[in-house]
Design an enzyme around this catalytic site. Structure first.
Site, short mmCIF file in Angstrom:
data_model
loop_
_atom_site.label_atom_id
_atom_site.label_comp_id
_atom_site.label_asym_id
_atom_site.label_seq_id
_atom_site.Cartn_x
_atom_site.Cartn_y
_atom_site.Cartn_z
N HIS A 165 -2.00 -4.65 8.00
CA HIS A 165 -0.76 -5.03 7.30
C HIS A 165 -0.94 -6.38 6.60
CE1 HIS A 165 1.19 -1.61 8.93
NE2 HIS A 165 1.29 -2.05 10.17
N LEU A 214 8.70 -9.50 -14.28
CA LEU A 214 8.75 -8.33 -13.40
C LEU A 214 9.72 -8.52 -12.23
CD1 LEU A 214 5.89 -6.17 -12.15
CD2 LEU A 214 7.05 -7.52 -10.43
N SER A 228 10.33 1.23 6.46
CA SER A 228 11.32 2.31 6.34
C SER A 228 12.28 2.29 7.53
CB SER A 228 10.60 3.67 6.28
OG SER A 228 10.14 4.01 7.58
N ARG A 283 7.92 2.13 15.71
CA ARG A 283 6.57 1.62 16.00
C ARG A 283 6.62 0.61 17.15
NH1 ARG A 283 3.00 1.61 10.60
NH2 ARG A 283 3.71 3.61 9.87
N ASP A 301 0.45 2.91 1.84
CA ASP A 301 0.06 3.57 3.09
C ASP A 301 -1.43 3.34 3.38
OD1 ASP A 301 0.37 5.05 5.34
OD2 ASP A 301 0.64 6.97 4.33
C1 FPP Z 1 2.11 2.10 6.15
O1 FPP Z 1 0.78 2.09 6.58
C2 FPP Z 1 2.51 0.74 5.85
C3 FPP Z 1 3.61 0.13 6.34
C4 FPP Z 1 4.59 0.77 7.21
C5 FPP Z 1 3.88 -1.29 6.03
C6 FPP Z 1 3.54 -1.68 4.64
C7 FPP Z 1 3.60 -3.15 4.52
C8 FPP Z 1 2.73 -3.88 3.81
C9 FPP Z 1 1.63 -3.32 3.00
C10 FPP Z 1 2.86 -5.33 3.73
C11 FPP Z 1 4.10 -5.66 2.99
C12 FPP Z 1 4.10 -7.01 2.52
C13 FPP Z 1 5.20 -7.72 2.36
C14 FPP Z 1 5.10 -8.97 1.63
C15 FPP Z 1 6.52 -7.36 2.92
P1 FPP Z 1 0.46 2.57 8.04
O2 FPP Z 1 0.58 1.43 8.95
O3 FPP Z 1 1.33 3.74 8.40
O4 FPP Z 1 -1.02 3.03 7.89
P2 FPP Z 1 -1.72 4.24 8.65
O5 FPP Z 1 -1.04 5.50 8.17
O6 FPP Z 1 -3.14 4.15 8.20
O7 FPP Z 1 -1.55 4.01 10.12
#
Ligand code: FPP
Length: 257
Positions: A54, A148, A82, A88, A37
């Site tokens: 991201h 892993l 999710s 979004r 997050d």
């Molecule tokens: C939440 O942060 C994050 C997500 C919904 C996406 C997570 C995805 C990645 C870290 C990249 C994944 C990589 C691969 C290879 C699939 P947020 O956007 O809600 O952050 P915020 O709460 O600060 O707005």
């Protein structure tokens, strides 16, 4: 209580000097689940679009996969998208759905070299074809790897998973494939997306939020929780070490005394 919360939240501000060797003297969690997050806030702090966060978060996935593999962690489950994230903006959803392709397109050779096995957990049917193709291709290429397991939770929701499992159990009861007497916690676990994986020992959530957000509701029953204010794109190997160090200092009793 406040002291306890501070413990749960980790001591991420401390510049600790934890080393891999130090951590390896104690049991390493077999399965670590991560709620990645804070990508959006990371980008906002830099006046960048959310998708830049991201993209940076994707690089952290590579770094933490390597570090966890180096410590002998068996499974690393990453909450990448999710069942609620479809709400979004389309541009952000489209970007997130392209990330697995970019990640695997860039890093798959390295993952193969490190003996990592890629897996997917979630409702495949709603994923765009290009996303599914990229992940399933990587799963096929890494299926015999014994290092892993990098388990991507994509279009994953804990309630959705449990509901599907219940429906499939109901079908099998009707077919007489199983009986109510046979239905145990172990058997029920086989109906979940995570079947064949051990339950997570440690859950890490970054960015200061202290909630589960519909993540692995069944499997996290006995996990240790570790919350840190560090935003996911800023999460370094040392932060992983701190989380594992915190895990190693807890007395896990699994309901016993
Ligand atoms: C939440 O942060 C994050 C997500 C919904 C996406 C997570 C995805 C990645 C870290 C990249 C994944 C990589 C691969 C290879 C699939 P947020 O956007 O809600 O952050 P915020 O709460 O600060 O707005």
């Amino acid at each position: 209580m406040l002291k306890k919360i501070q413990e749960w939240r980790g001591k991420e501000t401390s510049k600790s000097s934890l080393t891999k060797e130090e951590l390896l003297k104690h049991p390493i969690p077999k399965h670590i689940a991560v709620i990645m997050d804070g990508n959006g806030r990371w980008a906002k702090k830099r006046a960048l679009p959310r998708i830049a966060g991201h993209h940076e978060g994707m690089k952290t996935v590579r770094k933490i996969t390597k570090a966890a593999n180096g410590l002998g962690v068996k499974v690393l489950t990453m909450y990448a998208f999710s069942t609620e994230n479809w709400k979004r903006p389309k541009l952000e959803v489209d970007f997130l759905m392209k990330l697995p392709e970019e990640f695997l397109g860039t890093f798959l050779p390295e993952l193969i070299e490190e003996n990592v096995q890629v897996r997917l957990m979630g409702n495949k049917s709603d994923l765009p074809e290009h996303t599914l193709r990229a992940v399933e291709g990587a799963m096929e290429k890494t299926k015999n790897n014994t290092g892993l397991i990098l388990n991507f939770a994509l279009n994953y929701g804990g309630r959705d998973e449990i509901l599907r499992a219940v429906k499939n159990v109901a079908i099998d009861l009707q077919n007489n494939t199983i009986t109510t007497e046979q239905l145990s916690e172990e058997v029920f676990s086989e109906y979940l997306f995570s079947n064949q994986l051990p339950d997570p020992d440690l859950l890490i959530r970054t960015s200061g939020e202290i909630r589960l957000s519909n993540f692995m509701l069944w499997q996290l029953a006995y996990a240790e929780f570790y919350f840190t204010d560090v935003l996911w794109p800023d999460f370094e190997e040392l932060h992983l070490y701190e989380a594992i160090n915190s895990f190693q200092q807890r007395g896990r009793r699994f309901g016993g005394i």
